[in-house]
Design an enzyme around this catalytic site. Structure first.
Site, PDB file in Angstrom:
ATOM      1  N   ARG A  51       0.815  -1.341   0.084  1.00 43.36           N
ATOM      2  CA  ARG A  51      -0.011  -0.195  -0.027  1.00 43.36           C
ATOM      3  C   ARG A  51       1.045   1.333  -0.224  1.00 43.36           C
ATOM      4  O   ARG A  51       0.441   2.240  -0.663  1.00 43.36           O
ATOM      5  CB  ARG A  51      -0.976  -0.218   1.082  1.00 43.36           C
ATOM      6  CG  ARG A  51      -0.540  -0.008   2.384  1.00 43.36           C
ATOM      7  CD  ARG A  51      -1.435  -0.956   3.333  1.00 43.36           C
ATOM      8  NE  ARG A  51      -1.127  -2.258   3.092  1.00 43.36           N
ATOM      9  CZ  ARG A  51      -2.077  -3.355   2.795  1.00 43.36           C
ATOM     10  NH1 ARG A  51      -3.100  -2.926   2.501  1.00 43.36           N
ATOM     11  NH2 ARG A  51      -1.527  -4.647   2.626  1.00 43.36           N
ATOM     12  N   LYS A  80      24.888  -6.109  -5.350  1.00 42.72           N
ATOM     13  CA  LYS A  80      26.373  -6.033  -5.752  1.00 42.72           C
ATOM     14  C   LYS A  80      27.122  -5.637  -4.384  1.00 42.72           C
ATOM     15  O   LYS A  80      28.389  -5.375  -4.664  1.00 42.72           O
ATOM     16  CB  LYS A  80      26.559  -5.438  -6.863  1.00 42.72           C
ATOM     17  CG  LYS A  80      25.999  -5.738  -8.426  1.00 42.72           C
ATOM     18  CD  LYS A  80      26.250  -5.024  -9.421  1.00 42.72           C
ATOM     19  CE  LYS A  80      25.436  -5.377 -10.547  1.00 42.72           C
ATOM     20  NZ  LYS A  80      25.754  -4.280 -11.635  1.00 42.72           N
ATOM     21  N   ARG A 101      11.833   3.207   1.421  1.00 43.40           N
ATOM     22  CA  ARG A 101      11.637   2.190   2.700  1.00 43.40           C
ATOM     23  C   ARG A 101      12.728   1.251   2.768  1.00 43.40           C
ATOM     24  O   ARG A 101      13.140   0.888   1.808  1.00 43.40           O
ATOM     25  CB  ARG A 101      10.343   1.700   2.499  1.00 43.40           C
ATOM     26  CG  ARG A 101      10.194   0.498   3.303  1.00 43.40           C
ATOM     27  CD  ARG A 101       8.826  -0.254   3.252  1.00 43.40           C
ATOM     28  NE  ARG A 101       7.744   0.745   3.759  1.00 43.40           N
ATOM     29  CZ  ARG A 101       6.485   0.346   4.272  1.00 43.40           C
ATOM     30  NH1 ARG A 101       6.154  -0.951   3.904  1.00 43.40           N
ATOM     31  NH2 ARG A 101       5.748   1.260   4.563  1.00 43.40           N
ATOM     32  N   HIS A 129       7.267   6.234  10.363  1.00 42.00           N
ATOM     33  CA  HIS A 129       6.582   6.048   9.210  1.00 42.00           C
ATOM     34  C   HIS A 129       5.800   7.244   9.220  1.00 42.00           C
ATOM     35  O   HIS A 129       4.679   7.223   9.185  1.00 42.00           O
ATOM     36  CB  HIS A 129       5.592   4.747   9.468  1.00 42.00           C
ATOM     37  CG  HIS A 129       5.291   4.355   7.842  1.00 42.00           C
ATOM     38  ND1 HIS A 129       5.237   5.266   7.034  1.00 42.00           N
ATOM     39  CD2 HIS A 129       4.491   3.184   7.656  1.00 42.00           C
ATOM     40  CE1 HIS A 129       4.696   4.230   5.753  1.00 42.00           C
ATOM     41  NE2 HIS A 129       4.094   3.463   6.446  1.00 42.00           N
TER      42      HIS A 129
HETATM   43  C1  NCD Z   1       2.485  -0.294   7.970  1.00 41.50           C
HETATM   44  C2  NCD Z   1       3.929  -0.475   7.809  1.00 41.50           C
HETATM   45  O1  NCD Z   1       4.773  -0.681   6.696  1.00 41.50           O
HETATM   46  O2  NCD Z   1       4.579  -0.197   8.881  1.00 41.50           O
HETATM   47  N1  NCD Z   1       1.617  -0.382   6.857  1.00 41.50           N
HETATM   48  C3  NCD Z   1       1.550   0.715   6.074  1.00 41.50           C
HETATM   49  O3  NCD Z   1       2.587   1.352   5.683  1.00 41.50           O
HETATM   50  N2  NCD Z   1       0.560   0.977   5.764  1.00 41.50           N
HETATM   51  C4  NCD Z   1       1.966  -1.250   9.233  1.00 41.50           C
HETATM   52  C5  NCD Z   1       2.296  -2.704   9.241  1.00 41.50           C
HETATM   53  O4  NCD Z   1       3.011  -3.152   8.241  1.00 41.50           O
HETATM   54  O5  NCD Z   1       2.156  -3.553   9.932  1.00 41.50           O
END
Ligand code: NCD
Length: 372
Positions: A51, A80, A101, A129
């Protein structure tokens, strides 16, 4: 150039501005459909995501921009042995903005130090996050009309749940926010966040009982137990179903409770709850897209093109301005003791820390250690 690495990089006034623009986008998407024409975003995902990656991608496309993706590590130069800082230097020279990420805590901050374009931290290990927090804030604002005087319960994996960490930081700046931390001891909130709460004089209550907490809550923020962050699978197996929100549990809750979850859901909210009018977790998804659109516009400094937006809506007093004071950063031979910290994974990266209440706090992952 501004990046979003930690939710505290945004003042509450900037959050108000992002919310206003997001609402304007949702009311009139066509007005924004060309604003990023000729701009390109790179999505660098070193960890699985559906997502968040798709939300950022769809946000950029809905603004008329382009997206390039790197999401398969096995075909990238990281396999690499390329350092993260080199990858960032290279990719940032192709694009106007990048989202990252990464499984290491503090990777977003490192990326922003080497990038020539704004960076969006789309999740750094179990640390933070901030764009999920933007989604959460718009959802709370739309449901409750304000962030002041809220009682919010965070339930589940408060140790590794990075969305919890960022949302707590964001809410601490508002007036009379009361926090319930609902978790077993093994999954308790990291101590640096409890220290923030104490520093700002916010009250919080720790409990293992969802039933005890639920009658008091305006917002219940459920979370998944973060299987991928456990060193020992047996501990995960013992804890995985510790909370399951069922229809019956809601009998004790307020009629205007808002039930939130960053998704993906595993078992922690039973499907029967989805039809309850108090369930907001699917609304969070769309709110996340609008807030990411709003954020991209801001980070690319395209606000002047949306001047009329500034006059719409008047959420004057959605927050006071309690800011966390930053201490002096000390760069030495400091070695962070958190094994998940980026400083322990990136070649040649020196540790940096701040002194806070007699503890050393890593500037990358916020892990604290006592000075002995
Ligand atoms: C969350 C995450 O990646 O930390 N999801 C997200 O970004 N919608 C929550 C999760 O993974 O539990």
């Amino acid at each position: 150039m501004k990046s979003l690495i930690d939710i505290l990089n945004l003042s509450t006034a900037e959050i108000d501005e992002l919310i206003r623009t997001a609402i304007s986008i949702s009311d009139n998407p066509a007005k924004y459909s060309d604003i990023c024409r000729g701009k390109t975003l790179a999505n660098l995902f070193f960890e699985p995501s559906t997502r968040t990656r798709m939300s950022i991608e769809s946000a950029m496309y809905s603004l008329g921009g382009n997206v390039i993706n790197m999401n398969d590590q096995s075909t990238s130069s990281a396999s690499k042995g390329e350092s993260l800082s080199d990858t960032i230097r290279v990719v940032s020279s192709y694009v106007d903005i990048l989202a990252i990420r990464h499984p290491s805590e503090g990777a977003g901050l490192l990326a922003s130090e080497f990038s020539s374009v704004p960076v969006i931290n789309a999740g750094d290990g179990g640390h933070c996050h901030p764009t999920q927090t933007l989604a959460d804030l718009l959802t709370i604002y739309r449901e409750k009309g304000s962030f002041d005087d809220l009682t919010i319960g965070f339930c589940g994996d408060l140790k590794y749940g990075r969305t919890v960490h960022s949302l707590i930081k964001a809410l601490l700046r508002y007036k009379d926010v009361k926090i319930y931390l609902i978790s077993p001891e093994e999954l308790a909130l990291p101590s640096y966040l409890k220290d923030y709460m104490n520093e700002l004089g916010n009250s919080y209550i720790e409990t293992i009982s969802l039933e005890d907490a639920i009658p008091n809550l305006d917002v219940l923020y459920m979370t998944r137990i973060q299987k991928e962050r456990f060193q020992d699978i047996n501990t995960y197996e013992n804890l995985k179903d510790v909370y399951i929100l069922k229809k019956e549990s809601l009998n004790l809750a307020k009629d205007n409770l808002s039930i939130m979850h960053p998704l993906p859901r595993v078992n922690e909210i039973s499907i029967e709850v989805d039809n309850d009018p108090r369930a907001c977790y699917f609304k969070q998804v769309l709110n996340g897209k609008y807030m990411r659109m709003s954020l991209i516009i801001k980070l690319l400094s395209l606000y002047e093109k949306t001047a009329s937006v500034k006059e719409t809506g008047s959420h004057n007093d959605i927050g006071s301005n309690k800011e966390i004071i930053s201490n002096e950063k000390i760069d030495s031979d400091f070695k962070c003791k958190n094994p998940h910290c980026i400083t322990n994974h990136e070649r040649g990266l020196k540790g940096v820390y701040e002194i806070k209440d007699g503890k050393k706090q890593c500037a990358y992952c916020e892990y604290e250690e006592d000075i002995s």
